[in-house]
Design an enzyme around this catalytic site. Structure first.
Site, PDB file in Angstrom:
ATOM      1  N   ASN A  14       0.870  -1.182   0.000  1.00  0.00           N
ATOM      2  CA  ASN A  14       0.000   0.000   0.000  1.00  0.00           C
ATOM      3  C   ASN A  14       0.903   1.227   0.000  1.00  0.00           C
ATOM      4  O   ASN A  14       1.462   1.585   1.026  1.00  0.00           O
ATOM      5  CB  ASN A  14      -0.885  -0.035   1.257  1.00  0.00           C
ATOM      6  N   LYS A  16       0.159   4.269  -0.374  1.00  0.00           N
ATOM      7  CA  LYS A  16      -0.460   5.493   0.171  1.00  0.00           C
ATOM      8  C   LYS A  16      -0.162   6.674  -0.762  1.00  0.00           C
ATOM      9  O   LYS A  16      -0.117   6.484  -1.974  1.00  0.00           O
ATOM     10  CB  LYS A  16       0.019   5.724   1.607  1.00  0.00           C
ATOM     11  N   HIS A  99      -9.554   1.359   4.517  1.00  0.00           N
ATOM     12  CA  HIS A  99      -8.317   1.557   5.281  1.00  0.00           C
ATOM     13  C   HIS A  99      -8.586   2.539   6.422  1.00  0.00           C
ATOM     14  O   HIS A  99      -9.338   3.494   6.260  1.00  0.00           O
ATOM     15  CB  HIS A  99      -7.210   2.084   4.365  1.00  0.00           C
ATOM     16  N   GLU A 101      -6.976   4.898   7.593  1.00  0.00           N
ATOM     17  CA  GLU A 101      -6.683   6.308   7.294  1.00  0.00           C
ATOM     18  C   GLU A 101      -7.858   6.943   6.563  1.00  0.00           C
ATOM     19  O   GLU A 101      -8.170   8.112   6.779  1.00  0.00           O
ATOM     20  CB  GLU A 101      -5.383   6.406   6.477  1.00  0.00           C
ATOM     21  N   GLU A 171      -5.439  -4.711  10.558  1.00  0.00           N
ATOM     22  CA  GLU A 171      -4.415  -3.696  10.794  1.00  0.00           C
ATOM     23  C   GLU A 171      -4.735  -2.913  12.064  1.00  0.00           C
ATOM     24  O   GLU A 171      -5.528  -1.961  12.021  1.00  0.00           O
ATOM     25  CB  GLU A 171      -4.356  -2.714   9.621  1.00  0.00           C
ATOM     26  N   GLY A 177       2.361   2.428  10.700  1.00  0.00           N
ATOM     27  CA  GLY A 177       3.326   3.514  10.528  1.00  0.00           C
ATOM     28  C   GLY A 177       4.047   3.915  11.800  1.00  0.00           C
ATOM     29  O   GLY A 177       4.703   4.951  11.843  1.00  0.00           O
ATOM     30  N   SER A 211       3.221  -1.965  10.482  1.00  0.00           N
ATOM     31  CA  SER A 211       4.663  -2.043  10.732  1.00  0.00           C
ATOM     32  C   SER A 211       5.233  -3.436  10.472  1.00  0.00           C
ATOM     33  O   SER A 211       6.131  -3.892  11.168  1.00  0.00           O
ATOM     34  CB  SER A 211       4.993  -1.572  12.152  1.00  0.00           C
ATOM     35  N   GLY A 232       2.793  -1.057   4.286  1.00  0.00           N
ATOM     36  CA  GLY A 232       2.865   0.358   3.951  1.00  0.00           C
ATOM     37  C   GLY A 232       4.306   0.767   3.711  1.00  0.00           C
ATOM     38  O   GLY A 232       4.874   0.534   2.643  1.00  0.00           O
TER      39      GLY A 232
HETATM   40  P1  PGA Z   1       2.727   0.352   7.636  1.00  0.00           P
HETATM   41  O1  PGA Z   1       1.290   0.593   6.952  1.00  0.00           O
HETATM   42  O2  PGA Z   1       3.265  -0.930   7.075  1.00  0.00           O
HETATM   43  O3  PGA Z   1       3.545   1.555   7.191  1.00  0.00           O
HETATM   44  O4  PGA Z   1       2.519   0.294   9.100  1.00  0.00           O
HETATM   45  C1  PGA Z   1       0.400  -0.467   6.734  1.00  0.00           C
HETATM   46  C2  PGA Z   1      -0.881   0.054   6.154  1.00  0.00           C
HETATM   47  O5  PGA Z   1      -1.337   1.136   6.548  1.00  0.00           O
HETATM   48  O6  PGA Z   1      -1.493  -0.588   5.270  1.00  0.00           O
END
Ligand code: PGA
Length: 255
Positions: A14, A16, A99, A101, A171, A177, A211, A232
Protein backbone atom coordinates in the site's frame (compact mmCIF):
# COMPACT_ATOMS: atom_id res chain seq x y z
CA UNK A 1 -15.54 -34.79 1.99
CA UNK A 2 -14.91 -31.43 0.34
CA UNK A 3 -11.51 -30.80 -1.21
CA UNK A 4 -9.36 -28.44 0.83
CA UNK A 5 -8.99 -24.89 -0.42
CA UNK A 6 -5.37 -23.76 -0.63
CA UNK A 7 -4.85 -20.19 0.52
CA UNK A 8 -1.87 -18.83 -1.42
CA UNK A 9 0.15 -16.24 0.44
CA UNK A 10 -0.52 -12.66 -0.63
CA UNK A 11 1.77 -9.69 -0.07
CA UNK A 12 0.27 -6.32 -0.96
CA UNK A 13 2.10 -3.01 -0.97
CA UNK A 14 0.00 0.00 0.00
CA UNK A 15 1.99 2.95 -1.30
CA UNK A 16 -0.46 5.49 0.17
CA UNK A 17 0.30 9.04 -1.10
CA UNK A 18 3.83 8.23 -2.21
CA UNK A 19 5.57 7.98 -5.58
CA UNK A 20 5.21 10.11 -8.67
CA UNK A 21 4.88 8.54 -12.10
CA UNK A 22 8.64 8.69 -12.63
CA UNK A 23 9.33 7.16 -9.21
CA UNK A 24 6.75 4.45 -9.86
CA UNK A 25 8.42 3.51 -13.13
CA UNK A 26 11.78 3.21 -11.36
CA UNK A 27 10.43 1.18 -8.46
CA UNK A 28 8.53 -1.26 -10.69
CA UNK A 29 11.55 -1.71 -12.97
CA UNK A 30 13.71 -2.47 -9.96
CA UNK A 31 11.09 -4.84 -8.51
CA UNK A 32 10.98 -6.74 -11.81
CA UNK A 33 14.71 -7.43 -11.61
CA UNK A 34 14.21 -9.33 -8.32
CA UNK A 35 13.63 -13.05 -8.41
CA UNK A 36 10.33 -13.29 -6.55
CA UNK A 37 9.32 -16.75 -5.32
CA UNK A 38 6.69 -18.85 -7.07
CA UNK A 39 3.46 -19.44 -5.22
CA UNK A 40 3.18 -16.00 -3.64
CA UNK A 41 0.68 -13.48 -4.99
CA UNK A 42 2.14 -9.98 -5.05
CA UNK A 43 0.13 -6.78 -5.39
CA UNK A 44 1.26 -3.16 -5.54
CA UNK A 45 -1.21 -0.33 -4.92
CA UNK A 46 0.25 2.97 -6.15
CA UNK A 47 -1.69 6.27 -6.16
CA UNK A 48 -4.35 6.64 -8.90
CA UNK A 49 -2.10 8.91 -10.97
CA UNK A 50 0.58 6.22 -11.22
CA UNK A 51 -1.65 3.20 -11.92
CA UNK A 52 -1.46 3.36 -15.71
CA UNK A 53 2.30 3.80 -15.67
CA UNK A 54 2.68 0.95 -13.15
CA UNK A 55 0.58 -1.31 -15.38
CA UNK A 56 2.78 -0.51 -18.34
CA UNK A 57 5.99 -0.98 -16.35
CA UNK A 58 4.74 -4.31 -14.97
CA UNK A 59 4.43 -5.65 -18.52
CA UNK A 60 4.22 -9.45 -18.43
CA UNK A 61 5.08 -9.63 -14.71
CA UNK A 62 2.68 -11.62 -12.55
CA UNK A 63 2.66 -8.81 -9.97
CA UNK A 64 -0.92 -7.54 -9.80
CA UNK A 65 -2.12 -3.97 -9.57
CA UNK A 66 -4.29 -2.66 -6.77
CA UNK A 67 -6.05 0.64 -6.11
CA UNK A 68 -6.18 2.23 -2.66
CA UNK A 69 -9.92 2.96 -2.73
CA UNK A 70 -12.81 3.37 -5.19
CA UNK A 71 -16.35 4.71 -5.32
CA UNK A 72 -19.27 2.28 -5.20
CA UNK A 73 -21.01 3.79 -8.25
CA UNK A 74 -20.25 2.98 -11.88
CA UNK A 75 -20.29 6.66 -12.90
CA UNK A 76 -22.01 9.86 -11.80
CA UNK A 77 -21.68 13.31 -10.27
CA UNK A 78 -19.01 12.42 -7.69
CA UNK A 79 -16.23 14.95 -8.08
CA UNK A 80 -12.83 13.49 -7.37
CA UNK A 81 -14.01 9.89 -7.20
CA UNK A 82 -12.92 6.87 -9.28
CA UNK A 83 -15.25 4.03 -10.32
CA UNK A 84 -14.57 0.30 -10.67
CA UNK A 85 -14.89 0.26 -14.51
CA UNK A 86 -12.20 2.95 -14.68
CA UNK A 87 -9.90 0.82 -12.56
CA UNK A 88 -10.65 -2.29 -14.61
CA UNK A 89 -9.75 -0.44 -17.79
CA UNK A 90 -6.26 0.24 -16.39
CA UNK A 91 -5.79 -3.38 -15.35
CA UNK A 92 -6.47 -3.10 -11.63
CA UNK A 93 -7.49 -6.40 -10.05
CA UNK A 94 -7.47 -5.60 -6.30
CA UNK A 95 -8.78 -2.64 -4.31
CA UNK A 96 -8.06 -1.72 -0.69
CA UNK A 97 -11.33 -0.74 1.00
CA UNK A 98 -11.92 0.80 4.41
CA UNK A 99 -8.32 1.56 5.28
CA UNK A 100 -8.24 3.16 8.74
CA UNK A 101 -6.68 6.31 7.29
CA UNK A 102 -9.72 6.70 5.03
CA UNK A 103 -12.13 5.80 7.82
CA UNK A 104 -10.50 8.55 9.92
CA UNK A 105 -9.97 11.29 7.34
CA UNK A 106 -12.67 10.62 4.72
CA UNK A 107 -15.45 9.48 7.08
CA UNK A 108 -15.68 6.03 5.56
CA UNK A 109 -18.24 3.95 7.42
CA UNK A 110 -18.81 0.21 7.69
CA UNK A 111 -21.98 0.60 5.60
CA UNK A 112 -20.02 2.47 2.93
CA UNK A 113 -17.33 -0.20 2.93
CA UNK A 114 -20.07 -2.80 2.43
CA UNK A 115 -21.38 -0.95 -0.65
CA UNK A 116 -17.87 -0.75 -2.07
CA UNK A 117 -17.21 -4.45 -1.40
CA UNK A 118 -20.34 -5.35 -3.38
CA UNK A 119 -19.40 -3.00 -6.23
CA UNK A 120 -15.87 -4.37 -6.41
CA UNK A 121 -17.14 -7.96 -6.51
CA UNK A 122 -19.71 -7.12 -9.20
CA UNK A 123 -16.85 -5.80 -11.30
CA UNK A 124 -14.54 -8.73 -10.64
CA UNK A 125 -12.11 -6.69 -8.54
CA UNK A 126 -10.90 -8.40 -5.36
CA UNK A 127 -11.56 -6.28 -2.28
CA UNK A 128 -8.87 -6.08 0.39
CA UNK A 129 -11.00 -5.00 3.34
CA UNK A 130 -9.03 -3.32 6.11
CA UNK A 131 -10.24 -3.62 9.70
CA UNK A 132 -8.58 -2.71 12.96
CA UNK A 133 -9.03 -1.38 16.46
CA UNK A 134 -7.80 1.90 17.93
CA UNK A 135 -5.21 2.06 20.67
CA UNK A 136 -7.85 2.70 23.35
CA UNK A 137 -9.97 -0.22 22.12
CA UNK A 138 -6.84 -2.37 22.17
CA UNK A 139 -5.97 -1.38 25.72
CA UNK A 140 -9.56 -2.01 26.79
CA UNK A 141 -9.34 -5.57 25.40
CA UNK A 142 -11.95 -4.82 22.74
CA UNK A 143 -9.92 -5.59 19.60
CA UNK A 144 -11.81 -8.75 18.66
CA UNK A 145 -15.22 -7.24 19.33
CA UNK A 146 -14.32 -4.25 17.13
CA UNK A 147 -12.87 -6.10 14.15
CA UNK A 148 -15.56 -8.79 14.19
CA UNK A 149 -18.21 -6.04 14.01
CA UNK A 150 -16.36 -4.31 11.16
CA UNK A 151 -15.98 -7.58 9.26
CA UNK A 152 -19.64 -8.58 9.67
CA UNK A 153 -20.77 -5.17 8.37
CA UNK A 154 -18.31 -5.19 5.49
CA UNK A 155 -19.66 -8.52 4.20
CA UNK A 156 -23.30 -8.06 5.13
CA UNK A 157 -25.48 -9.62 2.40
CA UNK A 158 -22.46 -10.96 0.47
CA UNK A 159 -22.73 -14.67 -0.40
CA UNK A 160 -20.25 -17.04 1.30
CA UNK A 161 -18.79 -17.88 -2.12
CA UNK A 162 -18.07 -14.22 -2.79
CA UNK A 163 -16.76 -13.68 0.74
CA UNK A 164 -14.25 -16.46 0.13
CA UNK A 165 -12.87 -14.53 -2.88
CA UNK A 166 -12.17 -11.48 -0.73
CA UNK A 167 -9.15 -10.55 1.33
CA UNK A 168 -9.24 -9.05 4.82
CA UNK A 169 -6.33 -7.13 6.29
CA UNK A 170 -6.24 -6.91 10.07
CA UNK A 171 -4.41 -3.70 10.79
CA UNK A 172 -4.37 -2.52 14.41
CA UNK A 173 -4.47 1.26 14.00
CA UNK A 174 -1.84 1.79 16.70
CA UNK A 175 0.61 -0.38 14.75
CA UNK A 176 0.28 1.44 11.41
CA UNK A 177 3.33 3.51 10.53
CA UNK A 178 4.53 3.49 14.13
CA UNK A 179 7.20 0.80 14.01
CA UNK A 180 5.27 -0.89 16.85
CA UNK A 181 3.97 -4.05 15.21
CA UNK A 182 1.53 -6.32 17.01
CA UNK A 183 2.71 -9.53 18.63
CA UNK A 184 2.36 -12.25 15.93
CA UNK A 185 0.49 -14.67 18.22
CA UNK A 186 -1.87 -11.98 19.39
CA UNK A 187 -2.52 -10.93 15.76
CA UNK A 188 -3.10 -14.57 14.83
CA UNK A 189 -5.73 -14.83 17.56
CA UNK A 190 -7.57 -11.75 16.32
CA UNK A 191 -7.38 -12.97 12.73
CA UNK A 192 -8.72 -16.38 13.79
CA UNK A 193 -11.70 -14.57 15.33
CA UNK A 194 -12.28 -12.65 12.07
CA UNK A 195 -12.10 -15.92 10.13
CA UNK A 196 -14.78 -17.43 12.32
CA UNK A 197 -17.04 -14.39 12.30
CA UNK A 198 -18.29 -14.46 8.70
CA UNK A 199 -19.28 -17.53 6.66
CA UNK A 200 -16.86 -17.82 3.76
CA UNK A 201 -13.87 -16.23 5.49
CA UNK A 202 -12.60 -19.69 6.43
CA UNK A 203 -11.41 -19.95 2.82
CA UNK A 204 -10.45 -16.29 2.30
CA UNK A 205 -6.98 -14.83 2.61
CA UNK A 206 -6.51 -12.90 5.83
CA UNK A 207 -3.52 -10.60 6.13
CA UNK A 208 -1.75 -8.78 8.90
CA UNK A 209 -0.74 -5.14 8.46
CA UNK A 210 0.89 -2.59 10.74
CA UNK A 211 4.66 -2.04 10.73
CA UNK A 212 5.27 -5.38 9.03
CA UNK A 213 8.79 -5.34 7.63
CA UNK A 214 11.60 -7.56 6.41
CA UNK A 215 12.76 -8.20 10.00
CA UNK A 216 9.43 -9.37 11.44
CA UNK A 217 7.58 -10.74 8.38
CA UNK A 218 8.61 -14.37 8.89
CA UNK A 219 7.23 -14.41 12.44
CA UNK A 220 3.81 -13.22 11.23
CA UNK A 221 3.77 -15.48 8.19
CA UNK A 222 4.51 -18.53 10.35
CA UNK A 223 1.11 -18.14 12.04
CA UNK A 224 -1.67 -20.55 11.03
CA UNK A 225 -4.24 -17.86 10.25
CA UNK A 226 -2.01 -15.25 8.62
CA UNK A 227 -1.95 -15.60 4.84
CA UNK A 228 0.17 -12.56 4.05
CA UNK A 229 0.64 -8.89 4.71
CA UNK A 230 -0.58 -5.42 3.80
CA UNK A 231 2.62 -3.42 3.79
CA UNK A 232 2.87 0.36 3.95
CA UNK A 233 6.28 1.90 4.61
CA UNK A 234 8.29 -1.22 3.82
CA UNK A 235 6.66 -1.50 0.37
CA UNK A 236 8.24 1.77 -0.76
CA UNK A 237 11.75 0.25 -0.87
CA UNK A 238 12.28 -2.63 -3.26
CA UNK A 239 14.77 -4.46 -1.01
CA UNK A 240 12.45 -4.60 2.00
CA UNK A 241 9.34 -5.40 -0.06
CA UNK A 242 11.14 -8.20 -1.94
CA UNK A 243 12.41 -9.60 1.38
CA UNK A 244 8.85 -9.75 2.74
CA UNK A 245 7.67 -11.49 -0.43
CA UNK A 246 10.53 -13.99 -0.06
CA UNK A 247 9.49 -14.65 3.56
CA UNK A 248 6.02 -15.67 2.30
CA UNK A 249 7.39 -18.46 0.10
CA UNK A 250 6.06 -21.87 1.04
CA UNK A 251 3.55 -20.39 3.47
CA UNK A 252 0.36 -21.59 1.79
CA UNK A 253 -2.34 -22.83 4.17
CA UNK A 254 -5.24 -25.15 3.46
CA UNK A 255 -8.76 -24.91 4.85
P1 PGA B 1 2.73 0.35 7.64
O1 PGA B 1 1.29 0.59 6.95
O2 PGA B 1 3.27 -0.93 7.08
O3 PGA B 1 3.55 1.55 7.19
O4 PGA B 1 2.52 0.29 9.10
C1 PGA B 1 0.40 -0.47 6.73
C2 PGA B 1 -0.88 0.05 6.15
O5 PGA B 1 -1.34 1.14 6.55
O6 PGA B 1 -1.49 -0.59 5.27
Amino acid sequence: MKAAVVRRPLIAGNWKMHKTIAQTRDLVRDLRTRALPEGVDVVIAPPFTALACAREALGSSTIALGAQTMHEGASGPFTGEIAAPMLLEIGVSYVILGHSERRASCNETDAGVNRKVRAALENGIVPIVAVGESESEHVAGRAIERVVAQSREAFSGVSPGDVARCVVAYEPIWAIGTGRSDDPEQADGVIAAIRGAVTGLAHARLLYGGSMKAENAAAFLAMANIDGGLIGGASLEVASFAAIVAAAAGRAHAS
